[in-house]
Design a protein around this motif. Structure first.
Motif, mmCIF file in Angstrom:
data_model
loop_
_atom_site.group_PDB
_atom_site.id
_atom_site.type_symbol
_atom_site.label_atom_id
_atom_site.label_comp_id
_atom_site.label_asym_id
_atom_site.label_seq_id
_atom_site.Cartn_x
_atom_site.Cartn_y
_atom_site.Cartn_z
ATOM 1 N N LYS A 75 9.141 44.068 67.634
ATOM 2 C CA LYS A 75 10.510 43.575 67.514
ATOM 3 C C LYS A 75 11.128 43.262 68.869
ATOM 4 C CE LYS A 75 15.007 45.102 65.722
ATOM 5 N NZ LYS A 75 15.718 46.202 65.025
ATOM 6 N N PHE A 76 10.707 43.960 69.917
ATOM 7 C CA PHE A 76 11.328 43.824 71.230
ATOM 8 C C PHE A 76 10.442 43.087 72.234
ATOM 9 C CE2 PHE A 76 12.737 47.757 69.160
ATOM 10 C CZ PHE A 76 14.080 47.455 68.987
ATOM 11 N N ASP A 130 17.401 47.168 73.932
ATOM 12 C CA ASP A 130 16.272 46.355 73.490
ATOM 13 C C ASP A 130 15.158 46.335 74.533
ATOM 14 O OD1 ASP A 130 17.638 45.744 71.174
ATOM 15 O OD2 ASP A 130 18.239 43.732 71.812
ATOM 16 N N VAL A 131 15.537 46.144 75.797
ATOM 17 C CA VAL A 131 14.538 46.071 76.868
ATOM 18 C C VAL A 131 13.824 47.411 77.023
ATOM 19 C CG1 VAL A 131 14.210 45.744 79.355
ATOM 20 C CG2 VAL A 131 15.723 44.213 78.080
ATOM 21 N N ALA A 132 14.582 48.501 76.957
ATOM 22 C CA ALA A 132 13.965 49.828 77.052
ATOM 23 C C ALA A 132 12.977 50.048 75.907
ATOM 24 C CB ALA A 132 15.040 50.910 77.041
ATOM 25 N N SER A 133 13.323 49.564 74.714
ATOM 26 C CA SER A 133 12.428 49.714 73.568
ATOM 27 C C SER A 133 11.164 48.879 73.742
ATOM 28 C CB SER A 133 13.153 49.303 72.281
ATOM 29 O OG SER A 133 14.265 50.136 72.038
ATOM 30 N N PHE A 137 7.354 50.282 74.005
ATOM 31 C CA PHE A 137 6.280 49.763 73.159
ATOM 32 C C PHE A 137 5.027 49.484 73.984
ATOM 33 C CE2 PHE A 137 4.096 45.872 71.773
ATOM 34 C CZ PHE A 137 3.657 46.244 70.511
ATOM 35 N N LEU A 138 5.197 48.796 75.112
ATOM 36 C CA LEU A 138 4.050 48.488 75.964
ATOM 37 C C LEU A 138 3.415 49.761 76.509
ATOM 38 C CD1 LEU A 138 5.371 45.421 78.010
ATOM 39 C CD2 LEU A 138 3.921 45.406 75.979
ATOM 40 N N HIS A 139 4.239 50.701 76.929
ATOM 41 C CA HIS A 139 3.709 51.937 77.508
ATOM 42 C C HIS A 139 2.971 52.773 76.472
ATOM 43 C CE1 HIS A 139 6.656 51.883 81.175
ATOM 44 N NE2 HIS A 139 5.823 50.859 81.147
ATOM 45 N N LEU A 140 3.428 52.730 75.223
ATOM 46 C CA LEU A 140 2.711 53.442 74.169
ATOM 47 C C LEU A 140 1.316 52.864 73.954
ATOM 48 C CD1 LEU A 140 5.528 53.976 71.507
ATOM 49 C CD2 LEU A 140 4.299 55.764 72.744
ATOM 50 N N HIS A 160 19.457 39.193 70.667
ATOM 51 C CA HIS A 160 18.618 40.366 70.883
ATOM 52 C C HIS A 160 17.631 40.038 71.995
ATOM 53 C CE1 HIS A 160 19.595 43.440 67.899
ATOM 54 N NE2 HIS A 160 19.898 42.455 67.071
ATOM 55 N N ALA A 161 17.293 41.029 72.799
ATOM 56 C CA ALA A 161 16.401 40.825 73.935
ATOM 57 C C ALA A 161 14.949 41.059 73.537
ATOM 58 C CB ALA A 161 16.782 41.764 75.078
ATOM 59 N N LYS A 162 14.066 40.216 74.081
ATOM 60 C CA LYS A 162 12.631 40.368 73.868
ATOM 61 C C LYS A 162 11.913 40.143 75.193
ATOM 62 C CE LYS A 162 12.363 39.077 68.989
ATOM 63 N NZ LYS A 162 11.477 38.454 67.975
ATOM 64 N N LEU A 163 10.976 41.029 75.505
ATOM 65 C CA LEU A 163 10.220 40.900 76.747
ATOM 66 C C LEU A 163 9.257 39.728 76.660
ATOM 67 C CD1 LEU A 163 9.336 44.601 77.657
ATOM 68 C CD2 LEU A 163 11.364 43.271 78.239
#
Length: 242
Positions: A75-76, A130-133, A137-140, A160-163
């Motif tokens: 989602k992010f 959103d960015v923190a999420s 996600f990537l770190h998980l 909404h923010a998306k990396l």
């Protein structure tokens, strides 16, 4: 007046690590499926194009990469439709890339330029969440972004923010401690932690956390983290090289 969607959950960071797609799960795109190509960006890791997908009926973004290693979505993070193999316009050799959703609102940097300053505080807080999420996600997944900055955070229609921009993504040293040569291609100077310039440095999650802290400064203040006279040469004088 800016209108944006409210948060869908008080705890949007409740993410679990997904499994990476296997080869038979990856959608493949070729030149026949993509029309009306337009180059919209270019960097050291490849060009970015906008094109019309003739079956999906909407625009997509194609990021041409020298090394396609990551195919993931949440989602992010920008939605990835699949992998592209073909010959882009005005090119003569076959290239590879990833096909992603096209974000018509551009990046958070574009938003700040249009507003001539930082976004309203409630919106800024939601974008930060959103960015923190997305980073979590990537770190998980054991992956580091390594180029987290304002222009690499895109905006959906509901703001909404998306990396985006994963040209520098790598496995974290905490997950893959035997990586060699990871001090190359450190990303954007002002968003890079000083310890990353140590010749023995191995990328870890704190790299992205430092970049995220700089992102916080910029989105809340509307200013760059260092004055213009603090250039690359003077910054290197403080690098803890050995």
């Amino acid at each position: 007046m800016l209108k944006f969607d409210p948060p869908t959950s008080p705890h949007p960071a409740g993410l679990s690590p997904p499994s990476l797609p296997t080869n038979n799960q990856i959608n493949m795109f070729d030149d026949d499926s993509l029309l009306d190509w337009m180059e919209i960006g270019k960097g050291g890791f490849g060009s970015v194009y906008k094109a019309r997908h003739n079956k999906m009926g909407h625009d997509v973004a194609i990021k041409i990469l020298h090394d396609v290693r990551w195919l993931f979505s949440c989602k992010f993070v920008l939605r990835v439709y699949g992998m592209y193999k073909g010959i882009p316009p005005y090119k003569t050799v076959k290239q590879e890339g990833i096909v992603m959703e096209f974000m018509t609102r551009g990046s958070i940097m574009d938003l700040c330029k249009n507003l001539r300053g930082p976004p309203p505080f409630p919106l800024a807080c939601r974008l930060i969440q959103d960015v923190a999420s997305g980073m979590r996600f990537l770190h998980l997944m054991g992956i580091l972004h390594r180029d987290l900055k304002m222009p690499n955070v895109m905006l959906s229609e509901g703001l909404h923010a998306k990396l985006a921009d994963f040209g520098l993504c790598t496995m974290s040293a905490t997950c893959c401690p035997s990586n060699e040569g990871e001090t190359e291609n450190l990303g954007t100077l002002k968003y890079t932690p000083p310890e990353a310039y140590d010749i023995n440095y191995k990328p870890v999650r704190s790299f992205d956390v430092y970049s995220f802290a700089i992102f916080l400064w910029v989105i809340l203040s509307g200013e760059e983290p260092f004055p213009s006279e603090f250039n690359q040469f003077s910054y290197y004088q403080y690098m803890p090289l050995k």
